[in-house]
Design a protein around this motif. Structure first.
Motif, PDB file in Angstrom:
ATOM      1  N   PHE A  55      10.137   1.702 -27.054  1.00 10.85           N
ATOM      2  CA  PHE A  55      11.118   2.314 -25.913  1.00 10.85           C
ATOM      3  C   PHE A  55      12.571   2.732 -26.658  1.00 10.85           C
ATOM      4  N   ASP A  56      13.554   3.366 -25.835  1.00 12.69           N
ATOM      5  CA  ASP A  56      14.759   3.918 -26.467  1.00 12.69           C
ATOM      6  C   ASP A  56      15.935   3.202 -25.925  1.00 12.69           C
ATOM      7  N   LEU A  57      17.071   3.403 -26.815  1.00 16.51           N
ATOM      8  CA  LEU A  57      18.338   2.697 -26.377  1.00 16.51           C
ATOM      9  C   LEU A  57      19.446   3.892 -26.260  1.00 16.51           C
ATOM     10  N   SER A  58      19.947   3.864 -25.231  1.00 20.86           N
ATOM     11  CA  SER A  58      21.182   4.991 -25.070  1.00 20.86           C
ATOM     12  C   SER A  58      22.359   4.203 -25.488  1.00 20.86           C
ATOM     13  N   GLU A  59      23.547   5.321 -25.530  1.00 23.00           N
ATOM     14  CA  GLU A  59      24.939   4.811 -26.077  1.00 23.00           C
ATOM     15  C   GLU A  59      25.392   3.725 -24.827  1.00 23.00           C
ATOM     16  N   ALA A  60      25.079   4.114 -23.653  1.00 22.18           N
ATOM     17  CA  ALA A  60      25.562   3.601 -22.684  1.00 22.18           C
ATOM     18  C   ALA A  60      24.910   1.733 -22.638  1.00 22.18           C
ATOM     19  N   ASP A  61      23.580   1.799 -23.046  1.00 28.53           N
ATOM     20  CA  ASP A  61      23.101   0.410 -23.227  1.00 28.53           C
ATOM     21  C   ASP A  61      23.747  -0.240 -24.293  1.00 28.53           C
ATOM     22  N   ASN A  62      24.154   0.354 -25.487  1.00 31.00           N
ATOM     23  CA  ASN A  62      24.889  -0.043 -26.637  1.00 31.00           C
ATOM     24  C   ASN A  62      26.231  -0.900 -26.167  1.00 31.00           C
ATOM     25  N   GLU A  63      27.064  -0.013 -25.157  1.00 26.07           N
ATOM     26  CA  GLU A  63      28.122  -0.857 -24.781  1.00 26.07           C
ATOM     27  C   GLU A  63      27.973  -2.075 -24.299  1.00 26.07           C
ATOM     28  N   LYS A  64      26.885  -2.483 -23.822  1.00 22.17           N
ATOM     29  CA  LYS A  64      26.554  -3.466 -23.034  1.00 22.17           C
ATOM     30  C   LYS A  64      26.334  -4.757 -24.033  1.00 22.17           C
ATOM     31  N   ILE A  65      25.961  -4.157 -25.305  1.00 19.51           N
ATOM     32  CA  ILE A  65      25.590  -5.312 -26.244  1.00 19.51           C
ATOM     33  C   ILE A  65      26.602  -5.404 -27.271  1.00 19.51           C
ATOM     34  N   LYS A  66      27.166  -4.388 -27.655  1.00 18.90           N
ATOM     35  CA  LYS A  66      28.413  -4.719 -28.449  1.00 18.90           C
ATOM     36  C   LYS A  66      29.380  -5.956 -28.516  1.00 18.90           C
ATOM     37  N   GLY A  67      29.239  -6.503 -29.666  1.00 19.92           N
ATOM     38  CA  GLY A  67      30.234  -7.705 -29.780  1.00 19.92           C
ATOM     39  C   GLY A  67      29.380  -9.029 -29.375  1.00 19.92           C
TER      40      GLY A  67
ATOM     41  N   ASP B 230      21.781 -12.801 -29.060  1.00 15.75           N
ATOM     42  CA  ASP B 230      22.111 -12.430 -27.846  1.00 15.75           C
ATOM     43  C   ASP B 230      21.761 -10.661 -27.867  1.00 15.75           C
ATOM     44  N   SER B 231      22.196 -10.186 -28.642  1.00 15.52           N
ATOM     45  CA  SER B 231      21.999  -8.741 -28.521  1.00 15.52           C
ATOM     46  C   SER B 231      20.514  -8.355 -28.470  1.00 15.52           C
ATOM     47  N   LEU B 232      19.830  -8.957 -29.478  1.00 17.10           N
ATOM     48  CA  LEU B 232      18.395  -8.759 -29.614  1.00 17.10           C
ATOM     49  C   LEU B 232      17.721  -9.134 -28.143  1.00 17.10           C
ATOM     50  N   ILE B 233      18.111 -10.198 -27.490  1.00 20.09           N
ATOM     51  CA  ILE B 233      17.646 -10.609 -26.086  1.00 20.09           C
ATOM     52  C   ILE B 233      18.014  -9.434 -25.042  1.00 20.09           C
ATOM     53  N   ARG B 234      19.048  -8.991 -25.251  1.00 20.79           N
ATOM     54  CA  ARG B 234      19.534  -7.732 -24.176  1.00 20.79           C
ATOM     55  C   ARG B 234      18.863  -6.778 -24.505  1.00 20.79           C
ATOM     56  N   VAL B 235      18.697  -6.210 -25.824  1.00 18.84           N
ATOM     57  CA  VAL B 235      17.819  -5.031 -26.236  1.00 18.84           C
ATOM     58  C   VAL B 235      16.246  -5.244 -25.547  1.00 18.84           C
ATOM     59  N   LEU B 236      15.846  -6.299 -25.698  1.00 24.81           N
ATOM     60  CA  LEU B 236      14.448  -6.466 -25.243  1.00 24.81           C
ATOM     61  C   LEU B 236      14.321  -6.373 -23.670  1.00 24.81           C
TER      62      LEU B 236
ATOM     63  N   ARG C  62      18.386   0.621 -32.302  1.00 25.28           N
ATOM     64  CA  ARG C  62      17.644   1.678 -31.724  1.00 25.28           C
ATOM     65  C   ARG C  62      16.340   1.928 -32.446  1.00 25.28           C
ATOM     66  N   LYS C  63      16.408   1.493 -33.728  1.00 27.85           N
ATOM     67  CA  LYS C  63      15.169   1.515 -34.780  1.00 27.85           C
ATOM     68  C   LYS C  63      14.087   0.511 -34.065  1.00 27.85           C
ATOM     69  N   ILE C  64      14.982  -0.693 -33.929  1.00 29.53           N
ATOM     70  CA  ILE C  64      13.890  -1.881 -33.344  1.00 29.53           C
ATOM     71  C   ILE C  64      13.186  -1.389 -32.173  1.00 29.53           C
ATOM     72  N   ALA C  65      14.264  -0.841 -31.148  1.00 27.58           N
ATOM     73  CA  ALA C  65      13.577  -0.501 -29.902  1.00 27.58           C
ATOM     74  C   ALA C  65      12.588   0.694 -30.077  1.00 27.58           C
ATOM     75  N   ASN C  66      12.707   1.522 -30.792  1.00 27.22           N
ATOM     76  CA  ASN C  66      11.773   2.732 -31.021  1.00 27.22           C
ATOM     77  C   ASN C  66      10.363   2.084 -31.539  1.00 27.22           C
ATOM     78  N   ASP C  67      10.464   1.263 -32.463  1.00 28.79           N
ATOM     79  CA  ASP C  67       9.300   0.612 -33.121  1.00 28.79           C
ATOM     80  C   ASP C  67       8.622  -0.027 -31.814  1.00 28.79           C
ATOM     81  N   LEU C  68       9.437  -0.726 -30.963  1.00 31.08           N
ATOM     82  CA  LEU C  68       8.575  -1.535 -30.009  1.00 31.08           C
ATOM     83  C   LEU C  68       8.293  -0.465 -28.871  1.00 31.08           C
TER      84      LEU C  68
END
Ligand code: B16
Ligand code: MG
Length: 220
Positions: A35-47, A52-58, A27-33
């Motif tokens: 935009f924001d990340l939600s808990e629902a977004d996080n479910e998709k990147i977990k694991g 691969d997580s960074l690419i999904r976040v971007l 979330r800090k990486i997203a905020n610094d760029l």
């Protein structure tokens, strides 16, 4: 009825709640760029693996960068994340999990970790579990990360157990998919809405009972 021979545990979100630290750091990486990340977004990147997580976040922020910038962002996320895990202690083992691990050991089962994390050795050391498991396969030892089954297949091979004789415990959609693709019985830990592909879903690790699980999942 198959004989249960092994328990294979995901680390982040199953043995300990580092999943929350990953979220804060992404979330800090997203905020610094910007935009924001939600808990629902996080479910998709977990694991997923770090990259691969960074690419999904971007993707969520509608951004893409060249390789050097991706490495810089992934490193920044990991440095932030490591400030949290360096503070961890055995108190951070999730409720019921230390007892469940002992139940597995007392029953003579093989116990393994199958994690996507390259930080797994540090986390296990902080939790004083670094010598507890029969084998640990983590992000440093696999070529394909979850949802590819490699991490669990490799763990099972290292303890000499067939996937059909093991239960995998997972908190992430990608991890449940990995376990099922590898031919394992999978217990999802968390919200059934995300983990419906698991054989059985438990809301959390509180009160985990080996006997009850074996009965539920038809193991001897
Ligand atoms: P690192 P697990 C996974 O661990 C996390 O669930 C996932 O969110 C993270 O991106 C991945 O490890 C890589 O972690 O950056 O520490 O290498 O759940 O498979 O134990
Ligand atoms: Mg996990």
């Amino acid at each position: 009825m198959p004989q249960l021979e092994a328990l294979i545990f995901d680390l982040d979100g199953v043995i300990t709640n580092t999943a929350h630290f990953h979220f804060i750091a992404w979330r800090k990486i997203a905020n610094d760029l910007g935009f924001d990340l939600s808990e629902a977004d996080n479910e998709k990147i977990k694991g997923l693996s770090r990259m691969d997580s960074l690419i999904r976040v971007l993707e969520i922020g509608g951004m893409s960068f060249e390789e050097a910038k991706l490495v810089e962002l992934a490193t920044a996320k990991n440095e932030h994340y490591q400030t949290f895990i360096r503070e961890m202690t055995p108190e951070d083992i999730l409720p019921g999990m230390a007892d469940f691990l002992e139940q597995g050991k007392a029953a003579g089962l093989k116990l393994a970790v199958g994690s996507s994390s390259k930080n797994a050795p540090i986390i296990l050391e902080q939790l004083e579990l670094d010598t507890f498991f029969d084998t640990v396969v983590d992000g440093n030892g696999v070529t394909h990360s979850k949802p590819d089954p490699e991490v669990f297949v490799k763990a099972a091979a290292q303890i000499g157990v067939n996937p059909t004789a093991a239960i995998v415990f997972e908190d992430a959609m990608s991890g449940v998919e990995a376990a099922k693709a590898g031919g394992f019985c999978c217990v999802g830990v968390g919200d059934p809405a995300h983990l419906h592909k698991a054989n059985h879903v438990i809301p959390n690790t509180v009160g985990l009972s080996l006997d009850a699980l074996k009965e539920q999942l038809n193991f001897q």
